[in-house]
Design a protein around this motif. Structure first.
Motif, mmCIF file in Angstrom:
data_model
loop_
_atom_site.group_PDB
_atom_site.id
_atom_site.type_symbol
_atom_site.label_atom_id
_atom_site.label_comp_id
_atom_site.label_asym_id
_atom_site.label_seq_id
_atom_site.Cartn_x
_atom_site.Cartn_y
_atom_site.Cartn_z
ATOM 1 N N GLU A 21 0.733 -1.241 -0.059
ATOM 2 C CA GLU A 21 -0.009 0.050 0.111
ATOM 3 C C GLU A 21 0.780 1.210 0.056
ATOM 4 O O GLU A 21 0.203 2.203 0.034
ATOM 5 C CB GLU A 21 -1.005 -0.074 1.283
ATOM 6 N N THR A 22 2.257 1.255 -0.075
ATOM 7 C CA THR A 22 2.918 2.423 0.251
ATOM 8 C C THR A 22 2.978 2.988 -1.163
ATOM 9 O O THR A 22 3.036 2.677 -2.128
ATOM 10 C CB THR A 22 4.437 2.088 0.830
ATOM 11 N N ASP A 23 3.370 4.490 -0.884
ATOM 12 C CA ASP A 23 3.816 5.270 -2.178
ATOM 13 C C ASP A 23 4.997 6.198 -1.937
ATOM 14 O O ASP A 23 4.916 6.934 -1.139
ATOM 15 C CB ASP A 23 2.592 5.927 -2.400
ATOM 16 N N PRO A 24 6.023 5.851 -2.266
ATOM 17 C CA PRO A 24 6.358 4.574 -3.270
ATOM 18 C C PRO A 24 6.429 3.447 -2.797
ATOM 19 O O PRO A 24 6.576 3.451 -1.462
ATOM 20 C CB PRO A 24 7.917 4.991 -3.859
ATOM 21 N N ARG A 25 6.406 2.541 -3.418
ATOM 22 C CA ARG A 25 6.393 0.962 -3.076
ATOM 23 C C ARG A 25 8.074 0.742 -2.662
ATOM 24 O O ARG A 25 8.834 1.370 -3.036
ATOM 25 C CB ARG A 25 6.204 -0.021 -4.107
ATOM 26 N N PRO A 26 8.398 -0.495 -1.775
ATOM 27 C CA PRO A 26 9.801 -0.705 -1.401
ATOM 28 C C PRO A 26 10.342 -1.158 -2.770
ATOM 29 O O PRO A 26 9.516 -1.873 -3.483
ATOM 30 C CB PRO A 26 9.579 -1.443 -0.127
ATOM 31 N N ARG A 27 11.658 -1.260 -2.570
ATOM 32 C CA ARG A 27 12.401 -1.778 -3.532
ATOM 33 C C ARG A 27 12.375 -2.996 -3.869
ATOM 34 O O ARG A 27 12.079 -3.632 -4.773
ATOM 35 C CB ARG A 27 13.932 -1.351 -3.290
ATOM 36 N N LEU A 28 12.575 -3.984 -2.809
ATOM 37 C CA LEU A 28 12.399 -5.354 -2.656
ATOM 38 C C LEU A 28 13.298 -6.190 -3.485
ATOM 39 O O LEU A 28 13.760 -7.259 -3.143
ATOM 40 C CB LEU A 28 10.948 -5.822 -2.937
ATOM 41 N N SER A 29 13.468 -5.816 -4.669
ATOM 42 C CA SER A 29 14.473 -6.590 -5.571
ATOM 43 C C SER A 29 15.165 -5.740 -6.599
ATOM 44 O O SER A 29 14.719 -4.711 -6.778
ATOM 45 C CB SER A 29 13.777 -7.667 -6.333
#
Ligand SMILES: O=C(O)CCC(=O)C(=O)O
Length: 292
Positions: free
Chosen positions: A131-139
């Motif tokens: 749900e975040t803005d921006p979304r997390p990097r994750l990869s």
């Protein structure tokens, strides 16, 4: 960095990190030498020919084969290549594996293909369910070029620099409706042996190869081990080549991560990338993914 640090055993510089955080990608020029390029090209061509012989590809079809190392075992050496590996661990630490990888061969496209809007961020449902803005990097992802992609029009990856902080871009109501590239889009160019390193959130798209050069690329997506792999990893320890891999390569392909806490990173000292970094004094108390 210690006095014994070897090539690749140095973190990205603050300027490189800053550029990656700002633009969402970096180019690694000349990461592979010409012998390596020839070896990986031949390996991809072998698998391409096998796919044709098995009737899974027609004469000029593109190949997009998932699970790079399972499909082309020679590519295991690209998992922790000394000229690229430090890009990955500098950004995402030690507790990661390859979750999604593919080897791609794109011959010349001779006929106009039906339009398809290909722009996307990697991660599939990660982009809908967070749900975040921006979304997390994750990869993050490495794309190794085995062909001369130094001119546009060769099936180059298209990206919008700096777009990794955007949760959406304008697009057509259906993917088959013609729609322009987003403002700021570029085709990434590079010589054979260059590598594109990118944040999964950067908006990107494949493009058609209108040149006479066959495009060969291998992609490796790296993510924390608490995100499960999309690649086929279940049976890898039984493959004849598994014991030829070093422990770091085995970690990246799902070894050292049986189900349970170990796979989540609860035992750093038994985790090869952690050990590799700790032995070289490369853990960094100021950066959360690398905190000792
Ligand atoms: O083949 C390309 O240029 C794009 C690949 C792609 O879309 C991806 O790696 O997610």
């Amino acid at each position: 960095m210690t006095a014994t640090a070897t090539v690749g055993a140095t973190a990205l510089s603050p300027q490189q990190r800053e550029a990656f955080e700002r633009d969402g990608y970096l180019m690694i020029r000349g990461a592979l030498d010409s012998d390596e390029v020839a070896r990986y090209s031949a390996a991809l061509d072998r698998v391409y020919a096998e796919e044709q012989d098995a009737g899974r590809l027609g004469p000029r079809d593109p190949m997009h084969k998932l699970s790079a190392v399972t499909s082309v075992p020679e590519t295991a050496d690209l998992l922790n290549h000394p000229n690229t590996f430090h890009y990955v661990w500098s950004m995402i630490g030690w507790n990661f594996h390859v979750y999604h990888s593919h080897v791609d061969v794109h011959p010349t496209v001779r006929e106009k293909r039906p339009f398809r809007f290909e722009w996307h961020q990697d991660g599939g449902r990660q982009n809908r369910e967070i749900e975040t803005d921006p979304r997390p990097r994750l990869s993050v992802k490495l794309a190794y070029f085995f062909s001369d992609l130094s001119e546009p029009g060769r099936g180059n990856t298209k990206i919008v620099p700096g777009s990794h902080k955007w949760n959406r871009i304008d697009g057509p109501p259906r993917r088959d409706i013609e729609w322009p590239d987003p403002p700021g889009a570029i085709e990434v160019t590079g010589e054979a042996g260059d590598v594109l390193f990118f944040d999964r959130r950067i908006w990107h798209a494949r493009s058609d190869n209108h040149s006479e050069i066959t495009r060969r690329v291998a992609f490796f997506g790296f993510t924390p081990r608490w995100i499960r792999a999309r690649d086929e990893v279940e049976d890898l320890p039984n493959r004849p080549w598994w014991n030829d891999l070093d422990p770091v390569q085995q970690q990246l392909l799902g070894g050292f991560a049986p189900t349970g806490d170990h796979g989540w990173g609860h035992y750093p000292d038994q985790t090869p990338v952690y050990r590799w970094l700790a032995d070289r004094d490369l853990l960094d108390p100021d950066y959360p993914p690398l905190k000792p």
